[in-house]
Design a protein around this motif. Structure first.
Motif, PDB file in Angstrom:
ATOM      1  N   HIS A 189      44.173  36.358  82.591  1.00 54.49           N
ATOM      2  CA  HIS A 189      44.806  37.397  81.767  1.00 54.49           C
ATOM      3  C   HIS A 189      46.119  37.869  82.376  1.00 54.49           C
ATOM      4  N   ARG A 243      41.879  47.353  75.596  1.00 56.54           N
ATOM      5  CA  ARG A 243      40.784  47.506  74.614  1.00 56.54           C
ATOM      6  C   ARG A 243      39.569  46.674  75.037  1.00 56.54           C
ATOM      7  N   GLU A 244      39.824  45.477  75.558  1.00 55.54           N
ATOM      8  CA  GLU A 244      38.719  44.629  76.010  1.00 55.54           C
ATOM      9  C   GLU A 244      37.979  45.297  77.161  1.00 55.54           C
ATOM     10  N   HIS A 289      35.934  48.095  75.736  1.00 54.53           N
ATOM     11  CA  HIS A 289      34.824  47.517  74.967  1.00 54.53           C
ATOM     12  C   HIS A 289      33.731  47.011  75.906  1.00 54.53           C
ATOM     13  N   SER A 290      34.129  46.348  76.988  1.00 54.65           N
ATOM     14  CA  SER A 290      33.148  45.823  77.947  1.00 54.65           C
ATOM     15  C   SER A 290      32.393  46.956  78.620  1.00 54.65           C
ATOM     16  N   THR A 313      37.854  37.196  79.825  1.00 52.62           N
ATOM     17  CA  THR A 313      38.652  38.322  79.376  1.00 52.62           C
ATOM     18  C   THR A 313      39.622  37.946  78.269  1.00 52.62           C
ATOM     19  N   ARG A 372      37.980  37.291  74.789  1.00 53.01           N
ATOM     20  CA  ARG A 372      37.418  38.542  74.269  1.00 53.01           C
ATOM     21  C   ARG A 372      38.534  39.479  73.815  1.00 53.01           C
ATOM     22  N   ALA A 373      39.584  39.608  74.617  1.00 56.12           N
ATOM     23  CA  ALA A 373      40.689  40.507  74.265  1.00 56.12           C
ATOM     24  C   ALA A 373      41.389  40.049  72.994  1.00 56.12           C
ATOM     25  N   LEU A 391      39.169  40.690  69.918  1.00 55.42           N
ATOM     26  CA  LEU A 391      39.188  42.107  69.551  1.00 55.42           C
ATOM     27  C   LEU A 391      40.499  42.491  68.868  1.00 55.42           C
TER      28      LEU A 391
END
Length: 160
Positions: A30, A64-65, A68-69, A132, A135-136, A139
């Motif tokens: 990331h 945000r990820e 959220h995690s 990451t 998922r990011a 989202l």
């Protein structure tokens, strides 16, 4: 040193600064994505920008990820005020597992190193199935397969 080597070194260096800003001990995929979004390759940056991803929006998606995690683990960032990372010392230069895998996937896009282009590094980052980055981006509503397809087309266009 070949231009691609200079580009990769610059992305790793920038990724190190983003890793330090996160308080990370290693550069992860990331951080490389953040570096590419801010970096000098016009093809990669244009494809990301066309999907609404610049350095700031990638950072927002990663934030945000993270939230959220934590929420999935039952921790609310609203309930706790996390201290900012300590920004002392030089940026990390060690590549974490996700960054090494991203580089390997990028290099695997070509059969000869001389065919390697900066966009291949971004393809390697985007091809992660877990972690990451996917998922990011999920989202944020980003279609990774579409981005990868556009990058492949751009690389093929440049090669002809």
């Amino acid at each position: 040193m070949a231009a691609i080597d200079e580009y990769i070194d610059a992305i790793i260096e920038r990724g190190g600064r983003d890793a330090r800003d996160d308080g990370s001990a290693a550069i992860e995929a990331h951080h490389l994505l953040l570096a590419v979004a801010a970096g000098g390759d016009t093809t990669s940056r244009a494809v990301l920008t066309s999907a609404g991803l610049d350095h700031r929006s990638v950072r927002d998606a990663l934030d945000r990820e993270f939230e959220h995690s934590l929420d999935a683990a039952g921790v609310s960032t609203a309930a706790f005020h996390l201290p900012p990372p300590t920004l002392t010392g030089p940026p990390p230069s060690r590549l974490g597992a996700s960054a090494r895998l991203a580089l390997e996937r990028g290099f695997a896009c070509v059969s000869r190193k001389k065919d390697l282009r900066p966009a291949h590094l971004l393809i390697g980052i985007l091809r992660a199935e877990t972690g990451t980055v996917p998922r990011a981006l999920a989202l944020a509503g980003i279609d990774r397969d579409d981005l990868i397809g556009r990058l492949h087309r751009e690389v093929l266009t440049q090669a002809t």
